[in-house]
Design a protein around this motif. Sequence first.
Motif, PDB file in Angstrom:
ATOM      1  N   ALA A   1       0.586  -1.058   0.315  1.00 49.85           N
ATOM      2  CA  ALA A   1       0.058   0.636   0.119  1.00 49.85           C
ATOM      3  C   ALA A   1       0.856   1.147   0.327  1.00 49.85           C
ATOM      4  CB  ALA A   1      -1.005   0.034   1.473  1.00 49.85           C
ATOM      5  N   GLU A   2       2.148   1.113   0.775  1.00 50.53           N
ATOM      6  CA  GLU A   2       2.775   1.963   0.841  1.00 50.53           C
ATOM      7  C   GLU A   2       3.681   2.648  -0.980  1.00 50.53           C
ATOM      8  OE1 GLU A   2       4.382   1.765   5.497  1.00 50.53           O
ATOM      9  OE2 GLU A   2       5.458   1.442   4.032  1.00 50.53           O
ATOM     10  N   LEU A   3       4.180   1.469  -1.093  1.00 51.88           N
ATOM     11  CA  LEU A   3       4.791   1.556  -2.732  1.00 51.88           C
ATOM     12  C   LEU A   3       3.723   2.215  -3.177  1.00 51.88           C
ATOM     13  CD1 LEU A   3       7.844  -0.447  -1.688  1.00 51.88           C
ATOM     14  CD2 LEU A   3       7.449   1.706  -1.774  1.00 51.88           C
ATOM     15  N   GLY A   4       2.869   1.130  -3.108  1.00 51.52           N
ATOM     16  CA  GLY A   4       1.632   1.505  -4.391  1.00 51.52           C
ATOM     17  C   GLY A   4       2.040   0.511  -5.878  1.00 51.52           C
ATOM     18  N   ARG A   5       1.905  -1.159  -5.240  1.00 53.49           N
ATOM     19  CA  ARG A   5       2.178  -1.776  -6.637  1.00 53.49           C
ATOM     20  C   ARG A   5       1.782  -3.470  -5.204  1.00 53.49           C
ATOM     21  NH1 ARG A   5       5.723   0.756  -8.783  1.00 53.49           N
ATOM     22  NH2 ARG A   5       5.903   2.454  -8.086  1.00 53.49           N
TER      23      ARG A   5
END
Length: 794
Positions: free
Chosen positions: A218-222
């Motif tokens: 979620a933090e890295l968006g992938r």
Amino acid sequence: MVQAGRLGRSWWMAFLPVLLLGCGGSNDGTFVARDTVAIRGVVEDGTPTSPVANARCRASGLDGRTLHTANADGNGVFVLLVDPGVDGFIACAPPNQSALELRAFFSTDGQPVGGELPDQVILPETTVIARLVAQEFSDDPGIDPLARQAALREAVARDPDLQLLTEAATLLFNGVRGGDNADFEALFMDLVDDSVLDAASFESRAEAINEALAEREAELGRTLEQAFLARFPPFNLSVLHHSGAVGALIDAGPDRADFGGIARFATVVEDTRFASGTFGSSILLSAGDQISPGRLLQPSLDRQGRFFDGEAMSRLGYAALGLGPRDLALGPVVLADFLSAFSPPVPLLTSTLDVSGEQNVLAPILNERLPPIRIVEVGARRIGLVSAVRPDLARVSSPRRLAVVQAEELIQIVQGQVDALRAGGARVVILLSQQADLDAERALAAALEHVDVMVAAGGDSLLAGPEDLLVPGDEPLVAGAYPQWVTDAAGREVPLVSTAGRYRYLGRLDARLDPLGRLLDIDELNSGPIRVADASLADGVIPDPDLQADLIDPFLEAIEDLATQEAADIQVQLNATAASLTSVETNFGNLLADTVLALARSQAQAFGTVNPGVAVVPAESVIADAMIPVDSLSRSEVFDLVDPEVLVTLVPTVTATALKRLLEFALAAGGGAEFLQLAGLRLEWDPAGTAQVLDEEGEVVTPGTRVRELRLSGGGVLVEAGEVRENASAVAIATTDRTARRVLGQPAFGGTPVNLGLSLPQALDRYLIEALQRRVRANDFPEGGSERITRLGD
């Protein structure tokens, strides 16, 4: 600095499974030999509590061979001793978790004897990067892998895809460390599939791993899958395959001397690997029927300790072999001898076979050469291999105490093996299948999930396109385009490929797959059967000179030797003409029936069955159609007398009623291929009697009254005045496998047949030499017969 050119094509072997049969040495890190380079480093888990204390470390070359092992100390520090000029991998695993290996590439190129290669760090991060570099190098040998490894490590901090991949590896390693021994690569790919660790053995640890990964995604968006697809390359896999070699080492057979032959086949394999650039991404497979009874197998059976077929095939670099009925036609002992000839070992997959009943015979080769499944690495990607043999194997072959998965269990068992390969980290699964025909192959493929390629051998079918060059006469064998497409149980399209046997084609399927092993497309231009032809033809090749000189020339000499070895001194003319064998008793028919009875008795105990009392052999078993003159008969000529594909078989517990029914069938037409020659029996029959009639299902409609008297040679009466004696005893019958399988439409006549691991010519060869002491005398086999069969009214 490592020179990419020096690594050449051997880099792709770096991730081949290592069989730890021993190593180049071990060391506790305190002694450095003067003729080596000391590789010093530390193994860490990638967290602030970093060292992996007391890890077991090893250095291996690019061929997978272990060069040195050493235990790290309590701070994770290790010293490995390796020769200068070596490229390879350092792999370290925690104590008691040998499969949880972390890796990094190393090179001692340019290091002096007695020098050091310091500051090597082994981490979950380096493990992911080493795998990525290996795959990139497999696709592009021009890169410098050591420099690429360093560049990727430096790029992690600014590349979110690499960050997620390496952090996931660190999370996974620390999450499962201290638990069960499990393969790190397999666990990592399990996590990549759906960001969930599904391994049942880590259920209690999986929740924490899954939650932490989801938070980082979620933090890295992938997702982890997206990161993997972004950083790891797609790949090309060339599946090179064939089946039905049946021991045709010299050529494809009569009138086909310019085609086939394993020495030419070896050249085609080599040319295809290198000229097409598939060396690092190709896999060679045989779907089964590597050997077959007959004249061409006899030199290997005679020369104990040298099996020509196995020695020749071991030169080609197979990843695995499938199992076909002909491989077991002569029983497990011959199969074991064949497999033992491979050096290095090549596994024959036994996915649908229980080998435990033959532990004594197969024990020396069980682990290395008869695994149920296998995972290999091609281009630094894991490829899973599984096999399926036809459920009625015992009907058409001689498995003895090898138990075969039955039809109702086949799909479940094969699917379980496929799932095990996936759980072991295989991204591509190839099924080697030998079913009864191509329709059965398609049906199996349609019932399974997660099989990516099916190499089929059922029915010796040839798949080819209109532009493919064929061996003259093979046109009727073409059963469709190459490949066939089958929709599997999950709705995916699976390519099915097949070629005709006798080394006359090499099949080539070039597939392009995404980084997760999912099929993207097939290169139809380069895929298809490649004809194996002599150099005198436009597409022909020169036989591999080393294989020809080392094995094929000695094999040819051994075949020629058979023609100089006497099987028997024939002292009476033997009638092997079709006109006689199909209608009356002949002395050659008696010889053949006696052979089947004697050899069945010699094999019965070894195959766990009863001794036969009588033998019946159909005329169709004889191929000579000739009068055999008074002369010396060579061992080679024996194979010209009777059908080499026919096996000696025993049918236990045949009632007198069933035996009469079988004989009525043999006499119904008054003569023909089904006419039986007898041993241990005396028959009187009347051609004026009513002929037996069967329906389409083989059930008796009209019983037949031609059998008038039937007696055992020992005196027991089975049929008298056309009627079965009330208390007539049941008998065990020695016969041929074709008779037991009712190939000619015979009615049912006995219990479950047992094939006895002998072909008909092999049995005749042994009987002439061992039982008759190489003499066929007129007293034993008079020209007019021995009154075993009497035709009334003549």
